[in-house]
Scaffold this motif. Structure first.
Motif: not given
Length: 713
Positions: A278-279, A294-298, A275, A305, A281-283
């Motif tokens: 991915w946090e 596009e990587v969003g919020e978790s 986790k 995610i 790599n936000f955006g």
């Protein structure tokens, strides 16, 4: 192999698989249709989800560059192939680069399994002038490899008029700067330097500039046939940008346009299941199959995610541990300046357009709207990076990392190596082996500090330790000790002992001289690996064998004495007693004959393997931690050779006492040992072997002196 199979009446379908796109390209160029292992596993995962079963019963998979596969990927791949009824041939070099993931399954298969192994011994890539350097690096002789490569004249590379030409093929940047500073000081003091002031060469300011000047000073054709190889990705990016700027400033390149670029985020397969990754790599942009997100919020409670769909894709939600990672890649957005005449490397596969990652192309045109026209040598492509994410997978093609270069083959290579900071960790034998061996005709090395770099490479093989190596460490030491004894001994047929013994019985035996002369036969384990020797004391003067005192030395898993190798592929004849074995050898002179060790005497080593047998998870964990700590402590300590005041082990004390007796036996040794003209046979034979494949260099162990056999001799 492909040609031989195609000649069969009903040949199987040959399919190539490789961990990198460059290796895939090499397989394809050899006439074997190929794809990356990741894409193959992704396809099979999709077929499995849809309920389709694949039939590979008539397919032979050639898995190239197998050393670059980790445990998880290799297990998944072989499971898919065997479940489909297919067969696989693993091809690779265990001494080259390993997987970025955990494990070394290819090396483990070669060393500890019953898999049949065929060794390709002949080097065909390099020219006669460069070939000895590659043979030396394969053998682990770093200084020799550097010396030979240095003698290949850099002048064989075609260059532009007035371009920079290095003095030799091994440039020590530190030494170069020291010499230039000394010359500058002497000139300023008015000393005679032997040439006009304006002829005194002052080198470029840094190693990057030297590499860039060398590359850009080559003719266009030579640049197309040159690959810059460097261990670090940051160095690759810096060199690519510097080469582009130099070519642009010299007006070698034409019209320019700035476009969007997707740059792969450096991560392991395990990172995709975390986790926190991915946090962080936000955006950033994610590619799953052919779709982009596009990587969003978790969600902090569930760990879910969110991925925002791009270019019409629907949003997706997932939990990292359950993510199917085979077809997932994460990128960050950037910008790149592209000019006509530019050498471009495509960094992602697009099957619809026939694009393979690592394909090279030349830019033939650009427009203000951002359209880029490429010539791949076989066809023309048009990319629009400003409008399509799939068209943003491109980069300069001048420099690549060593990992990406594995599997490549080009006429000329420029490699930049270092010995400070992160570069120090990459100064390994496997990295060096790959970098030097990519070149066919000439390799140019630029080192920040050549002597220090050579020292680092000599000390760090890059070999990856497995759990087997840790748990079976003591057994491997015993086996290696006996293998070295076998290699240092002579076939009985090449000694005068052959005149006093049975020729047929001694056909595959060797004579081991020393305090207790003995005839030895190799002992193998259940997988056919050499794990020890059967020692039978012998009288050099009469040739009489003392069978009552015969004993086994080596690892505990050595179970079968190879008394007769045989010369035909027939069933192995197994004997339970020495008498039965001799009878089988007489009756079947061309068949393999083995004798079980439990029936001929036990190992005379008082140290057993008990300390290496782990009986619980807690003990296993402690053994692994202790072994790794000992290895780290050893690596941190400077090597001490021939220390006169060092405390001798009991075994060394015994060897010392025997030394005087050995010299007194010199005349007797001449009667049954090697003759004077035979004295050079051992190193010659060993050189022929190490020129083919590098053997692991045994690490220093407190209880196993590396020079034991040398002391005996």
């Amino acid at each position: 192999m492909a040609a031989a199979l195609s000649a069969l009446e009903s040949p199987p379908v040959i399919a190539g698989l490789a961990p990198t796109h460059r290796a895939v390209s090499e397989l394809t160029a050899a006439g074997i249709p190929a794809q990356t292992i990741a894409s193959f596993l992704s396809e099979n995962s999709q077929w499995q989800e849809s309920g389709e079963a694949r039939d590979y019963s008539n397919t032979l998979f050639v898995i190239d560059e197998s050393s670059m596969n980790g445990n998880a990927q290799m297990a998944s791949l072989l499971t898919v192939i065997t479940d489909g009824g297919g067969r696989a041939v693993l091809s690779g070099d265990r001494d080259q680069l390993k997987s970025l993931e955990s494990g070394a399954p290819f090396s483990l298969t070669l060393e500890r399994s019953a898999a049949d192994v065929a060794v390709m011994k002949e080097i065909v890539r390099q020219t006669p002038a460069l070939k000895p350097a590659i043979e030396a690096i394969i053998a682990g002789n770093v200084k020799e490899a550097v010396s030979v490569a240095e003698q290949v004249d850099p002048g064989i590379v075609p260059r532009l008029d007035g371009a920079f030409v290095p003095d030799n093929s091994m440039v020590d940047v530190m030494a170069l700067h020291k010499a230039a500073e000394a010359e500058k000081t002497a000139r300023m003091a008015g000393s005679e330097v032997g040439q006009p002031d304006n002829k005194v060469f002052m080198p470029a300011g840094d190693i990057y500039s030297l590499v860039a000047d060398d590359f850009t000073g080559r003719t266009p054709e030579a640049r197309n046939n040159t690959l810059i190889v460097t261990p670090l990705n940051s160095d690759r990016q810096a060199l690519n940008q510097m080469v582009h700027d130099r070519l642009r400033n010299s007006e070698t390149l034409g019209d320019t346009v700035q476009v969007n670029q997707l740059v792969r985020v450096g991560n392991s397969n395990a990172d995709l299941g975390r986790k926190s990754f991915w946090e962080a790599n936000f955006g950033n942009t994610v590619r799953m199959g052919d779709a982009y997100f596009e990587v969003g919020e978790s969600d902090q409670f569930s760990g879910i995610i969110r991925l925002h769909g791009l270019e019409g894709a629907d949003d997706r939600w997932f939990t990292p541990p359950e993510l199917r990672r085979a077809s997932v890649a994460v990128f960050k957005s950037s910008h790149i300046e592209i000019s006509t005449g530019e050498k471009i490397r495509l960094t992602a596969t697009d099957r619809e357009r026939g694009i393979q990652a690592s394909d090279m192309a030349t830019v033939t045109g650009v427009t203000r709207d951002g359209l880029i026209t490429l010539d791949t040598g076989e066809r023309t492509l048009t990319l629009n990076p400003r409008e399509s994410l799939a068209d943003q997978h491109l980069d300069y093609g001048y420099a690549v990392t060593t990992y990406s270069a594995q599997g490549a083959s080009v006429p000329y290579v420029i490699t930049m190596v270092g010995s400070e900071g992160p570069s120090e960790m990459m100064a390994t034998l496997d990295n060096t082996y790959v970098a030097l061996s990519r070149a066919k005709e000439h390799v140019q090395v630029y080192a920040g500090n050549l002597d220090k770099w050579v020292g680092l490479v000599e000390r760090n093989s890059g070999k990856r330790q497995t759990v087997h190596d840790v748990v079976l460490r003591g057994e491997d030491i015993r086996a290696d000790r006996e293998v070295r004894s076998w290699d240092a001994s002579l076939p009985v047929a090449e000694t005068r002992l052959a005149l006093r013994t049975d020729k047929d019985l001694m056909a595959d035996a060797r004579f081991l001289s020393g305090k207790s002369p003995a005839v030895i036969w190799p002992v193998i384990n259940e997988h056919g690996k050499h794990r020890g020797n059967w020692h039978v004391p012998v009288s050099p003067s009469t040739g009489t064998l003392d069978m009552d005192n015969a004993h086994y030395k080596g690892a505990a898993d050595g179970t079968r004495i190879v008394l007769q190798k045989g010369d035909v592929r027939t069933s192995v004849l197994e004997a339970s007693t020495a008498e039965e074995a001799i009878r089988l050898m007489e009756e079947n002179p061309r068949s393999p004959v083995v004798l079980h060790t439990e029936n001929v005497g036990s190992q005379d080593d008082t140290t057993t393997a008990g300390e290496e047998i782990i009986r619980s998870d807690a003990e296993l964990q402690k053994a692994v931690e202790d072994a790794l700590k000992e290895q780290q402590d050893t690596m941190l300590q400077p090597e001490v050779a021939d220390e006169p005041d060092a405390e001798l082990t009991p075994e060394e004390e015994q060897l010392k006492k025997v030394a005087h007796q050995l010299t007194q036996e010199e005349n007797l040794q001449m009667d049954y040992d090697r003759e004077p003209e035979d004295a050079q046979k051992i190193p010659e034979r060993m050189n022929e072997e190490v020129n083919i494949m590098r053997h692991d260099r045994p690490e220093s162990e407190p209880d196993v002196p590396l020079n034991r056999q040398k002391t005996l001799e």
